[in-house]
Design a protein around this motif. Structure first.
Motif, mmCIF file in Angstrom:
data_model
loop_
_atom_site.group_PDB
_atom_site.id
_atom_site.type_symbol
_atom_site.label_atom_id
_atom_site.label_comp_id
_atom_site.label_asym_id
_atom_site.label_seq_id
_atom_site.Cartn_x
_atom_site.Cartn_y
_atom_site.Cartn_z
ATOM 1 N N PRO A 109 -4.967 7.712 -21.759
ATOM 2 C CA PRO A 109 -3.829 7.877 -21.176
ATOM 3 C C PRO A 109 -3.082 8.994 -19.930
ATOM 4 N N LEU A 110 -2.791 8.160 -18.975
ATOM 5 C CA LEU A 110 -1.566 8.957 -17.822
ATOM 6 C C LEU A 110 -0.395 9.324 -18.045
ATOM 7 N N GLY A 111 0.144 10.980 -17.211
ATOM 8 C CA GLY A 111 1.542 11.059 -17.617
ATOM 9 C C GLY A 111 2.162 11.737 -16.130
ATOM 10 N N GLU A 112 3.545 12.181 -16.511
ATOM 11 C CA GLU A 112 3.419 13.398 -15.275
ATOM 12 C C GLU A 112 2.607 13.718 -14.286
ATOM 13 N N ALA A 113 1.859 14.388 -14.672
ATOM 14 C CA ALA A 113 0.172 15.276 -14.199
ATOM 15 C C ALA A 113 -0.099 14.202 -13.169
ATOM 16 N N ASP A 114 -0.264 13.007 -13.601
ATOM 17 C CA ASP A 114 -0.956 11.958 -12.573
ATOM 18 C C ASP A 114 0.148 10.861 -12.178
ATOM 19 N N ALA A 115 1.584 11.554 -11.824
ATOM 20 C CA ALA A 115 2.498 10.646 -11.505
ATOM 21 C C ALA A 115 2.098 9.929 -9.387
ATOM 22 N N ALA A 116 1.618 11.716 -8.706
ATOM 23 C CA ALA A 116 0.999 11.286 -7.420
ATOM 24 C C ALA A 116 0.328 10.374 -6.909
ATOM 25 N N GLU A 117 -0.960 10.752 -8.745
ATOM 26 C CA GLU A 117 -2.299 9.368 -7.805
ATOM 27 C C GLU A 117 -1.784 7.826 -8.294
ATOM 28 N N MET A 118 -0.564 8.064 -9.210
ATOM 29 C CA MET A 118 -0.003 6.314 -9.843
ATOM 30 C C MET A 118 0.456 5.580 -8.898
ATOM 31 N N LEU A 119 1.475 6.397 -8.490
ATOM 32 C CA LEU A 119 2.096 6.112 -7.096
ATOM 33 C C LEU A 119 1.348 5.076 -5.807
ATOM 34 N N ALA A 120 -0.120 6.441 -5.285
ATOM 35 C CA ALA A 120 -0.657 6.338 -4.695
ATOM 36 C C ALA A 120 -1.498 4.715 -4.268
ATOM 37 N N LEU A 121 -2.120 4.755 -6.075
ATOM 38 C CA LEU A 121 -2.856 3.851 -6.159
ATOM 39 C C LEU A 121 -2.240 2.647 -6.273
ATOM 40 N N ALA A 122 -0.597 2.232 -6.533
ATOM 41 C CA ALA A 122 0.007 2.076 -6.775
ATOM 42 C C ALA A 122 0.312 0.541 -5.469
ATOM 43 N N THR A 123 1.008 2.023 -4.442
ATOM 44 C CA THR A 123 1.074 1.321 -2.562
ATOM 45 C C THR A 123 -0.290 0.916 -1.917
ATOM 46 N N LEU A 124 -1.365 1.728 -2.413
ATOM 47 C CA LEU A 124 -2.363 0.163 -1.956
ATOM 48 C C LEU A 124 -2.682 -0.493 -2.487
ATOM 49 N N THR A 125 -2.583 -0.531 -3.744
ATOM 50 C CA THR A 125 -3.228 -2.453 -4.231
ATOM 51 C C THR A 125 -1.909 -3.013 -4.745
ATOM 52 N N GLN A 126 -0.658 -2.540 -4.523
ATOM 53 C CA GLN A 126 0.494 -3.796 -4.268
ATOM 54 C C GLN A 126 0.301 -4.701 -5.947
#
Length: 230
Positions: A109-126
């Motif tokens: 599961p992903l949550g608040e602690a993963d927010a920055a990495e989640m945004l970075a991955l989504a920004t990269l992969t769109q």
């Protein structure tokens, strides 16, 4: 064309029911919290709703509109809106996963602690609109390799009886390993266990993506228009 099904207007129906906590606006027009996403919808095409929609678009630039293609709300935009993007999509639904599932993966599961990495991955992969608080919509799972997030999938819009699979993305260095399909299965399994059906939106020209979701048990329901405003 009438709009009787809750998924004919997923944004309006989500933000005026199951996702009111993430909505800005009133009975005339609503906008998803801009920290979580871009979506905007009006109650109808009347002057009061259009005026409220126009004001929300002015206050929160970069709004996105999702409506049934060819429906009465397709092409209803804020006054003076500048369209800067968008594309035809298909809406797909799933009431049962197909048998099998391929190789097991070590998802968490992903949550608040993963927010920055989640945004970075989504920004990269769109994978679609993803903002700094999209993770707060909940239901995200991810795969990490050497402590780094390399794939994820989660939920976004919710209307009574339906939850949207969204944010499915894999880092380019880790594609071809079945991670997108495996994570999608995990998220959809949770949606079905909650008593909902799953739905998603995919670009109409993305034949490979559509085939992937069909292999999981999704089928195309309707065409959808996505319009992005300046």
């Amino acid at each position: 064309m009438t709009l009787d099904h809750p998924l004919d207007r997923p944004v309006w129906n989500a933000l005026t029911s199951s996702m009111k906590a993430f909505a800005i606006g009133d009975a005339r027009a609503v906008r998803l919290d801009p920290a979580c996403g871009v979506f905007l919808a009006a109650a109808d095409d009347g002057p009061e709703a259009r005026s409220a929609m126009t004001e929300l678009a002015r206050l929160y630039p970069g709004s996105g509109i999702v409506e049934r293609a060819g429906g009465p709300m397709d092409g209803v935009l804020p006054d003076g809106a500048e369209v800067v993007g968008g594309y035809p999509c298909v809406q797909m639904v799933c009431s049962a996963l197909t048998a099998g599932g391929g190789s097991a993966i070590d998802a968490e599961p992903l949550g608040e602690a993963d927010a920055a990495e989640m945004l970075a991955l989504a920004t990269l992969t769109q994978p679609g609109p993803f903002r700094e608080r999209t993770h707060a919509l909940g239901g995200f799972f991810g795969v990490k390799r050497d402590g780094r997030l390399v794939a994820m999938a989660g939920r976004r819009m919710r209307v009574p009886g339906f939850s949207e699979l969204s944010g499915v993305c894999v880092h380019p260095d880790h594609r071809g390993q079945g991670l997108a399909g495996a994570l999608s299965r995990i998220v959809v399994s949770d949606i079905l266990a909650d008593g909902d059906q799953a739905f998603l939106h995919a670009r109409a020209e993305a034949a490979t993506t559509i085939r992937l979701y069909e292999s999981l048990g999704f089928s195309v329901r309707i065409p959808i228009s996505y319009t992005l405003l300046a």
